[in-house]
Design an enzyme around this catalytic site. Structure first.
Site, PDB file in Angstrom:
ATOM      1  CE  LYS A  54      -3.953   1.999   2.522  1.00 11.65           C
ATOM      2  NZ  LYS A  54      -4.862   1.823   3.668  1.00 11.65           N
ATOM      3  CB  SER A  80      -8.128   3.723   2.731  1.00 20.02           C
ATOM      4  OG  SER A  80      -7.266   3.125   3.690  1.00 20.02           O
ATOM      5  CB  SER A 140      -8.500   0.824   5.681  1.00 20.78           C
ATOM      6  OG  SER A 140      -9.226   2.016   5.774  1.00 20.78           O
TER       7      SER A 140
END
EC number: 6.3.5.7
Length: 509
Positions: free
Chosen positions: A75, A150, A174
């Protein structure tokens, strides 16, 4: 079968090289990227360099660990030295960190092959990956729908086999929410089990780094690689790390599993409720004892989170002022430069949360909002503690509904409700895992399994038992045959064994 284990076997038997595997995944990544937009940065050169290093170790007769040579996606809010780290924000569009996050350093030392940095909601603030300043990631199961957020890029990359496993961060759901939307396994570990050093902060008391994988075993293996004390993180726990693979026993007879009644009622979609109730019945058929649990303070979880998280964000994001790093807008004065830089650098959702947090922390409202939210957070923790006096793990839906259409939830409140079922776990600092438990109209549904502090092994055991007795995790999005199955010549699209949607027998508690 674990994808990591299968590839490891091919590497040690020299059936395939790490470079061959890396090239196959990079090729698939490039092939699907125009449709999915999972990645902000692709690190092909680094990946091939890391893969060749693993091959050299094998040729030298060195024994390699299970993670060596395995393609990994990261990420893009985890700092990677010498590689752009943007947090999907204009503010950090060209930022190249001078240091490496602890988790990526540990995985690099284990021989993992980093194929790229994945897309996310800006500064990890969002539930759909639509808040990225650069692109919208699509859900591999339906390109018109969101992958969740997210960590939507990481979840989509694993679901589409652009990488074997991925790292995400979880502040209010997330990791688990996009795992549910994309039909993969995602784990938020106990707060402090995994180092946050090098994770760009959103809400420091809630953020936690965790793994995505196709199977529970893949997630357990990646967790093994990142868990453990780190002196560079002041919140890191000094605890002994168990062998999580030892927890993967498909036997849960006698386990007490609590069903959070408050999360299966109003707000939970009909199809999701039916799939989760069927999963609960299946766990009962595997020998678990099912109890209904009341957690009355959970109804305040969303409001509590959206005071605490923005308050911490408003403090953490004050550092982005155009002075030391990141975007800088020219202006006639220092104050004007601050204003112009932050106005252009931050997107609407980030600005919204900074304003909410600043308001909650202001002198006139601190006691009424922030202090009261912290008290409710304590009540939520106490509800969990009472529940774990009676049960080994808790279960609930991961999300109220399957993935929604892109652009469908422009109202902030409707978007915030996506995390209704995951937020309490972050507020209490507990481990939570999502794994597939069904489908509705071709879209995956996730089952959330929650454990007490540092009880990842129990969570993994229950998840593994469920996974091994169903076939939901073997389903693939309609994107062609993934690299491992191409090599084995065995494409699979099985149906699940457990189809029952009847309610399970429960004893009240």
């Amino acid at each position: 079968m674990s994808v990591i284990r299968a590839l490891h076997r091919q590497l040690v038997t020299k059936e395939r090289s790490a470079e061959e595997i890396a090239r196959e995944y990079l090729e698939r990544l490039a092939q699907l990227e125009p449709q999915l937009k999972s990645f902000i940065t692709v690190t092909e050169e680094l990946a091939l360099q890391q893969a060749k290093a693993v091959d050299a170790r094998i040729r030298a007769g060195e024994e390699i660990g299970p993670l060596a040579g395995i393609p990994l996606a990261v990420k893009d809010n985890l700092c990677t030295q010498g590689i752009r780290t943007t947090c999907a924000s204009r503010m950090l569009e060209g930022f190249i960190p001078p240091y490496e996050s602890t988790v990526t350093a540990r995985l690099a030392a284990a021989g993992m092959v980093t194929v790229g940095k994945t897309n996310l909601d800006e500064f990890a603030m969002g539930s759909s990956t639509e808040n990225s300043a650069f692109q919208r990631t699509a859900n591999p199961w339906d390109l018109t729908r969101v992958p969740g957020g997210s960590s939507g890029g990481s979840a989509a990359a694993v679901a589409a086999d652009q990488a074997v496993v991925a790292l995400g961060s979880d502040t209010g759901g997330s990791i688990r929410q996009p795992a549910a939307f994309c039909g993969v396994v995602g784990l938020k570990p106990t707060y402090g089990l995994v180092s946050r050093y090098g994770l760009v902060a959103f809400a420091s008391s809630l953020d936690q780094v965790g793994p995505f994988g196709r199977t529970v075993e893949d997630v357990a293996l990646l967790l093994q690689g990142i868990a453990g004390h780190d002196p560079l993180d002041s919140t890191s726990l000094k605890v002994e790390i168990p062998d999580y693979s030892q927890a993967l026993i498909p036997e849960i007879k006698g386990f007490k599993i609590g069903v959070i009644r408050d999360l299966l009622g109003e707000g939970c979609g009909e199809e999701t409720r039916a799939a989760v109730q069927a999963a609960i019945q299946h766990l009962e058929e595997l020998g678990a004892e099912i109890l209904e649990i009341d957690c009355p303070s959970f109804r305040y979880g969303l409001a509590t989170y959206y005071i605490i998280a923005p308050s911490e964000a408003s403090s953490n994001l004050a550092r982005y002022d155009g002075v030391k790093y990141g975007l800088r807008e020219p202006a006639d004065s220092l104050l004007a430069m601050y204003g112009k830089t932050r106005a252009r650098g931050f997107g609407p959702e980030v600005k919204r949360r900074i304003m909410i947090g600043t308001y909650a922390l202001s002198a006139g409202y601190y006691d009424a909002y922030y202090l009261k939210a912290q008290k409710v957070r304590t009540l939520i923790k106490q509800d969990f503690l009472r529940a774990f006096e009676k049960v080994d793990v808790l279960v609930s839906p991961t999300t109220p509904t399957p993935a929604f259409k892109a652009g469908e939830r422009e109202d902030p409140l409707s978007m915030y409700l996506c995390d209704l079922m995951t937020i309490p776990v972050n507020l209490a600092g507990l481990p939570g895992l999502s794994l597939p438990c069904g489908f509705a109209n071709g879209l995956p549904i996730g089952l959330q399994i929650i454990g007490n502090v540092l009880q990842e092994s129990k969570v993994l055991r229950v998840a593994y038992a469920y996974e091994q007795s169903t076939d939901w995790h073997k389903r693939r999005p309609p994107l062609g045959q993934p690299p491992l199955e191409q090599a084995q010549g065995t494409a699979q699209q099985p149906k699940a064994k457990s189809k029952s949607t009847k309610g399970s027998k429960k004893s009240k508690s």
